[in-house]
Scaffold this motif. Structure first.
Motif, PDB file in Angstrom:
ATOM      1  N   UNK A 287     -40.299 -31.155  27.456  1.00 31.45           N
ATOM      2  CA  UNK A 287     -40.800 -30.253  26.449  1.00 31.45           C
ATOM      3  C   UNK A 287     -39.720 -29.971  25.537  1.00 31.45           C
ATOM      4  N   UNK A 288     -38.600 -29.272  25.989  1.00 31.41           N
ATOM      5  CA  UNK A 288     -37.403 -29.078  25.000  1.00 31.41           C
ATOM      6  C   UNK A 288     -37.214 -30.118  23.836  1.00 31.41           C
ATOM      7  N   UNK A 289     -37.383 -31.320  24.370  1.00 30.38           N
ATOM      8  CA  UNK A 289     -37.199 -32.171  23.559  1.00 30.38           C
ATOM      9  C   UNK A 289     -38.205 -32.493  22.329  1.00 30.38           C
TER      10      UNK A 289
ATOM     11  N   UNK B 237     -36.986 -30.226  19.629  1.00 33.24           N
ATOM     12  CA  UNK B 237     -35.873 -31.146  18.984  1.00 33.24           C
ATOM     13  C   UNK B 237     -34.724 -31.029  19.539  1.00 33.24           C
ATOM     14  N   UNK B 238     -34.296 -30.819  21.136  1.00 36.21           N
ATOM     15  CA  UNK B 238     -32.964 -30.830  21.366  1.00 36.21           C
ATOM     16  C   UNK B 238     -32.885 -32.161  21.921  1.00 36.21           C
TER      17      UNK B 238
ATOM     18  N   UNK C 128     -28.491 -31.797  25.491  1.00 37.34           N
ATOM     19  CA  UNK C 128     -28.811 -30.255  24.881  1.00 37.34           C
ATOM     20  C   UNK C 128     -29.839 -29.695  25.815  1.00 37.34           C
ATOM     21  N   UNK C 129     -30.749 -30.599  26.016  1.00 37.31           N
ATOM     22  CA  UNK C 129     -32.147 -30.060  26.699  1.00 37.31           C
ATOM     23  C   UNK C 129     -31.642 -29.986  28.323  1.00 37.31           C
TER      24      UNK C 129
END
Ligand code: TYC
Length: 101
Positions: A40-42, A46-47, A51-52
């Motif tokens: 979901x973070x990706x 757009x992490x 980072x995610x």
């Protein structure tokens, strides 16, 4: 007079203010799989993969983590989109927004 420069003596104070930014927070829970949080973070924020993973592990260990900051409408839309995506998949994952100081 030609070639004369007229100098303005009064100072002009800018009337525009920088729009306030809002934080999107990722909240920990005991049920959502770690890989789904990273996905979901990706997808929504757009992490990158690393980072995610870092953001996910920080929320997992500390209870919450700032994902990113945006203007209010963008922050609210992304938080709702990410929370809905989790709900559609049967997970209780939550994202919240709050104004930056
Ligand atoms: N705590 C979850 C687990 O152990 C993983 C998780 C991490 C869930 C971060 C939400 O914001 C979160 N499966």
């Amino acid at each position: 007079m030609a070639g004369t420069t007229v100098e303005r003596k009064t100072s002009v104070t800018p009337k525009v203010e920088r729009p306030k930014l809002y934080k999107v927070l990722l909240l920990n829970d005991d049920y959502t799989p770690r890989e789904f949080v990273v996905l979901v973070l990706h997808a929504v924020f757009r992490l990158s993969g690393s980072q995610a993973s870092t953001v996910m592990m920080t929320a997992h260990q500390k209870g919450s983590c700032v994902v990113s900051v945006y203007p209010r409408d963008v922050a609210e839309t992304k938080a709702a989109e990410a929370t809905d995506l989790a709900k559609q998949n049967g997970y209780p994952l939550l994202f919240a927004t709050e104004p930056e100081e």
